[in-house]
Design a protein around this motif. Structure first.
Motif, mmCIF file in Angstrom:
data_model
loop_
_atom_site.group_PDB
_atom_site.id
_atom_site.type_symbol
_atom_site.label_atom_id
_atom_site.label_comp_id
_atom_site.label_asym_id
_atom_site.label_seq_id
_atom_site.Cartn_x
_atom_site.Cartn_y
_atom_site.Cartn_z
ATOM 1 N N MET A 169 4.378 -8.678 6.130
ATOM 2 C CA MET A 169 4.860 -9.411 4.965
ATOM 3 C C MET A 169 3.740 -9.689 3.974
ATOM 4 O O MET A 169 3.983 -9.778 2.766
ATOM 5 C CB MET A 169 5.527 -10.720 5.400
ATOM 6 C CG MET A 169 6.769 -10.527 6.236
ATOM 7 S SD MET A 169 7.698 -12.043 6.496
ATOM 8 C CE MET A 169 8.334 -12.338 4.857
ATOM 9 N N LEU A 170 2.520 -9.819 4.458
ATOM 10 C CA LEU A 170 1.390 -10.008 3.555
ATOM 11 C C LEU A 170 1.165 -8.761 2.709
ATOM 12 O O LEU A 170 0.883 -8.845 1.510
ATOM 13 C CB LEU A 170 0.132 -10.351 4.357
ATOM 14 C CG LEU A 170 -1.148 -10.551 3.540
ATOM 15 C CD1 LEU A 170 -0.984 -11.710 2.570
ATOM 16 C CD2 LEU A 170 -2.336 -10.802 4.468
ATOM 17 N N VAL A 171 1.288 -7.597 3.313
ATOM 18 C CA VAL A 171 1.146 -6.348 2.558
ATOM 19 C C VAL A 171 2.277 -6.219 1.552
ATOM 20 O O VAL A 171 2.066 -5.785 0.407
ATOM 21 C CB VAL A 171 1.114 -5.145 3.523
ATOM 22 C CG1 VAL A 171 1.059 -3.837 2.747
ATOM 23 C CG2 VAL A 171 -0.078 -5.254 4.462
ATOM 24 N N LYS A 172 3.492 -6.608 1.944
ATOM 25 C CA LYS A 172 4.624 -6.535 1.027
ATOM 26 C C LYS A 172 4.455 -7.494 -0.147
ATOM 27 O O LYS A 172 4.978 -7.238 -1.241
ATOM 28 C CB LYS A 172 5.910 -6.861 1.784
ATOM 29 C CG LYS A 172 6.319 -5.787 2.781
ATOM 30 C CD LYS A 172 7.458 -6.246 3.653
ATOM 31 C CE LYS A 172 8.676 -6.581 2.829
ATOM 32 N NZ LYS A 172 9.827 -6.999 3.696
ATOM 33 N N ALA A 173 3.714 -8.586 0.054
ATOM 34 C CA ALA A 173 3.442 -9.526 -1.043
ATOM 35 C C ALA A 173 2.345 -9.031 -1.974
ATOM 36 O O ALA A 173 1.950 -9.747 -2.898
ATOM 37 C CB ALA A 173 3.062 -10.889 -0.472
ATOM 38 N N LYS A 174 1.838 -7.807 -1.727
ATOM 39 C CA LYS A 174 0.829 -7.150 -2.570
ATOM 40 C C LYS A 174 -0.499 -7.914 -2.575
ATOM 41 O O LYS A 174 -1.139 -8.093 -3.618
ATOM 42 C CB LYS A 174 1.356 -6.978 -3.996
ATOM 43 C CG LYS A 174 2.582 -6.078 -4.078
ATOM 44 C CD LYS A 174 2.970 -5.801 -5.511
ATOM 45 C CE LYS A 174 4.202 -4.909 -5.584
ATOM 46 N NZ LYS A 174 3.994 -3.599 -4.919
ATOM 47 N N VAL B 258 -3.194 -6.807 -1.214
ATOM 48 C CA VAL B 258 -4.253 -5.826 -1.496
ATOM 49 C C VAL B 258 -4.347 -5.552 -2.985
ATOM 50 O O VAL B 258 -5.440 -5.576 -3.574
ATOM 51 C CB VAL B 258 -3.984 -4.526 -0.713
ATOM 52 C CG1 VAL B 258 -5.022 -3.468 -1.064
ATOM 53 C CG2 VAL B 258 -3.995 -4.793 0.786
ATOM 54 N N GLU B 259 -3.217 -5.297 -3.637
ATOM 55 C CA GLU B 259 -3.231 -4.935 -5.049
ATOM 56 C C GLU B 259 -3.596 -6.106 -5.952
ATOM 57 O O GLU B 259 -4.339 -5.939 -6.918
ATOM 58 C CB GLU B 259 -1.864 -4.385 -5.466
ATOM 59 C CG GLU B 259 -1.464 -3.099 -4.757
ATOM 60 C CD GLU B 259 -0.779 -3.338 -3.425
ATOM 61 O OE1 GLU B 259 -0.888 -4.473 -2.917
ATOM 62 O OE2 GLU B 259 -0.152 -2.404 -2.889
ATOM 63 N N LEU C 165 -7.281 -8.425 -3.312
ATOM 64 C CA LEU C 165 -8.387 -7.732 -2.653
ATOM 65 C C LEU C 165 -8.977 -6.646 -3.543
ATOM 66 O O LEU C 165 -10.209 -6.512 -3.646
ATOM 67 C CB LEU C 165 -7.901 -7.141 -1.328
ATOM 68 C CG LEU C 165 -8.982 -6.520 -0.428
ATOM 69 C CD1 LEU C 165 -9.973 -7.589 0.017
ATOM 70 C CD2 LEU C 165 -8.344 -5.864 0.794
ATOM 71 N N ALA C 166 -8.122 -5.851 -4.196
ATOM 72 C CA ALA C 166 -8.615 -4.747 -5.016
ATOM 73 C C ALA C 166 -9.318 -5.227 -6.275
ATOM 74 O O ALA C 166 -10.085 -4.463 -6.882
ATOM 75 C CB ALA C 166 -7.463 -3.822 -5.385
ATOM 76 N N LYS C 167 -9.093 -6.483 -6.682
ATOM 77 C CA LYS C 167 -9.685 -7.007 -7.913
ATOM 78 C C LYS C 167 -11.059 -7.629 -7.699
ATOM 79 O O LYS C 167 -11.659 -8.131 -8.654
ATOM 80 C CB LYS C 167 -8.745 -8.035 -8.545
ATOM 81 C CG LYS C 167 -7.432 -7.424 -9.015
ATOM 82 C CD LYS C 167 -6.533 -8.471 -9.645
ATOM 83 C CE LYS C 167 -5.212 -7.863 -10.110
ATOM 84 N NZ LYS C 167 -4.315 -8.879 -10.720
ATOM 85 N N GLN C 168 -11.554 -7.619 -6.469
ATOM 86 C CA GLN C 168 -12.905 -8.107 -6.226
ATOM 87 C C GLN C 168 -13.915 -7.116 -6.805
ATOM 88 O O GLN C 168 -13.603 -5.949 -7.056
ATOM 89 C CB GLN C 168 -13.143 -8.308 -4.731
ATOM 90 C CG GLN C 168 -12.180 -9.274 -4.069
ATOM 91 C CD GLN C 168 -12.247 -10.671 -4.663
ATOM 92 O OE1 GLN C 168 -13.317 -11.261 -4.785
ATOM 93 N NE2 GLN C 168 -11.099 -11.201 -5.061
ATOM 94 N N ALA C 169 -15.130 -7.589 -7.017
ATOM 95 C CA ALA C 169 -16.158 -6.773 -7.688
ATOM 96 C C ALA C 169 -16.780 -5.787 -6.703
ATOM 97 O O ALA C 169 -17.939 -5.913 -6.302
ATOM 98 C CB ALA C 169 -17.229 -7.678 -8.290
ATOM 99 N N ARG D 172 -1.893 2.489 3.549
ATOM 100 C CA ARG D 172 -1.535 3.155 2.296
ATOM 101 C C ARG D 172 -1.868 2.275 1.096
ATOM 102 O O ARG D 172 -2.266 2.779 0.040
ATOM 103 C CB ARG D 172 -0.051 3.515 2.312
ATOM 104 C CG ARG D 172 0.269 4.658 3.259
ATOM 105 C CD ARG D 172 1.747 4.945 3.306
ATOM 106 N NE ARG D 172 2.025 6.117 4.144
ATOM 107 C CZ ARG D 172 3.247 6.504 4.466
ATOM 108 N NH1 ARG D 172 4.303 5.819 4.039
ATOM 109 N NH2 ARG D 172 3.430 7.579 5.222
ATOM 110 N N ALA D 173 -1.696 0.955 1.239
ATOM 111 C CA ALA D 173 -2.051 0.057 0.140
ATOM 112 C C ALA D 173 -3.557 0.078 -0.122
ATOM 113 O O ALA D 173 -4.002 0.084 -1.271
ATOM 114 C CB ALA D 173 -1.581 -1.361 0.459
ATOM 115 N N LEU D 174 -4.356 0.086 0.950
ATOM 116 C CA LEU D 174 -5.811 0.168 0.790
ATOM 117 C C LEU D 174 -6.216 1.493 0.161
ATOM 118 O O LEU D 174 -7.121 1.551 -0.684
ATOM 119 C CB LEU D 174 -6.490 -0.004 2.148
ATOM 120 C CG LEU D 174 -6.381 -1.387 2.793
ATOM 121 C CD1 LEU D 174 -6.948 -1.360 4.214
ATOM 122 C CD2 LEU D 174 -7.124 -2.427 1.969
#
Length: 331
Positions: A193-198, A200-201, A204-208, A246-248
């Protein structure tokens, strides 16, 4: 002199008289003390042990809010603790209160978000697993991820590329609150459910991680290798699901080859169980999803993975260590 005379002479000796009086006095006093002690023990009244009194559910329900407010100001710590427990139990079972907390942690105002997060922390600490179960729904995960987005926008992004020190404890307090809740949730219910809540997108992906794709993947890999904090714990749980890998991969944090290799390493049974849980949350029915079998070698590996025993008592999420597979055999 006869023995009678010697005895009388000995008895008239002052030293003998003094010793005799002393022994008689000692015996009399000892007898009196022993007798008084026995009388005291026979007439002693033991103090009555206090009876343990429990608050019934009817008594809790009958307490009004003004009464609980007075109990919260009581100087006795035990009474104050019971009042807090009653309030938290009521809040955890009130959908309007939970909805109000989710609304509060997604507000742009920083202080309002922090007040809601602190309230949520008190609620979960007092209600235990029951309070944690209230957080396990799509609305909760979406609210926590949105809160982390807002916290990220209100502060500068921390340095995540330095392998010599851990930036986690310098992160915003709101982010650390959310990461704490998410860690507890995924340790109990998994990261689907954490992955479904995005997560990562949106966070996590917005970190420097870097400017170029290669630099982002390298810095992310170094972070996972050299750090040991709640962020790495969450990412490791995300990597246990095909959707998470796949999200990563889509976020550019791992390359396609590593993602595909990790997916192949995950046992089919584990992936199928995770997908069945996700499908059950959506439709209420357990549906088995299987990947396509493209070659004879894949078919052999899949048959081998299916011939396995799962040892899990249900107190923790299903993991790779719970699956005992059949030894490999030649094709």
């Amino acid at each position: 002199m006869s023995w009678t005379g010697r005895f009388l002479s000995f008895a008239r000796d002052e030293r003998v008289i003094l010793v005799s009086i002393g022994l008689a006095t000692f015996g009399l006093v000892s007898t009196m003390i022993t007798a008084l002690t026995m009388i005291r023990d026979d007439n002693e009244i033991p103090p009555a042990e206090p009876k343990t009194q429990y608050i019934t559910q009817d008594t809790e329900d009958s307490l009004q809010l003004d009464t609980l407010e007075k109990l919260l100001d009581h100087p006795n710590f035990s009474i104050k603790e019971i009042a807090v427990k009653i309030l938290c139990d009521r809040a955890a079972n009130d959908p309007e209160v939970i909805t109000y907390i989710w609304f509060g942690i997604t507000r742009p105002d920083y202080e309002e978000r922090m007040d809601s997060l602190r309230t949520l922390a008190v609620l979960t600490s007092q209600t235990g697993n029951e309070g944690l179960a209230r957080l396990h729904d799509e609305k909760a995960y979406s609210a926590l991820v949105r809160c982390m987005e807002l916290c990220m926008q209100s502060t500068e992004l921390p340095v995540v590329t330095d392998i010599h020190w851990d930036e986690y404890y310098l992160r915003d307090m709101g982010e650390r609150f959310c990461l704490m809740f998410l860690t507890e949730l995924i340790n109990k219910y998994g990261a689907t459910m954490l992955v479904k809540a995005k997560f990562v997108e949106k966070w996590l992906a917005k970190q420097a991680w870097g400017n170029t794709p290669e630099e982002r993947r390298r810095n992310f890999k170094d972070y996972m290798d050299y750090r040991n904090n709640r962020i790495t714990d969450i990412v490791n749980r995300i990597k246990h699901s095909r959707r998470g890998l796949r999200a990563l991969e889509k976020a550019g944090l791992i390359d396609k080859e590593s993602s595909r290799r990790r997916i192949r390493e995950l046992p089919d049974l584990l992936m199928e169980v995770e997908e069945e849980i996700a499908a059950g949350e959506q439709s209420g029915e357990q549906q088995s999803r299987r990947t396509r079998e493209h070659s004879a070698e894949e078919q052999r590996l899949r048959r081998q993975h299916r011939e396995a025993m799962v040892l899990n008592d249900g107190t923790r999420p299903l993991g790779r260590e719970d699956i005992i597979e059949r030894d490999a055999s030649p094709a």
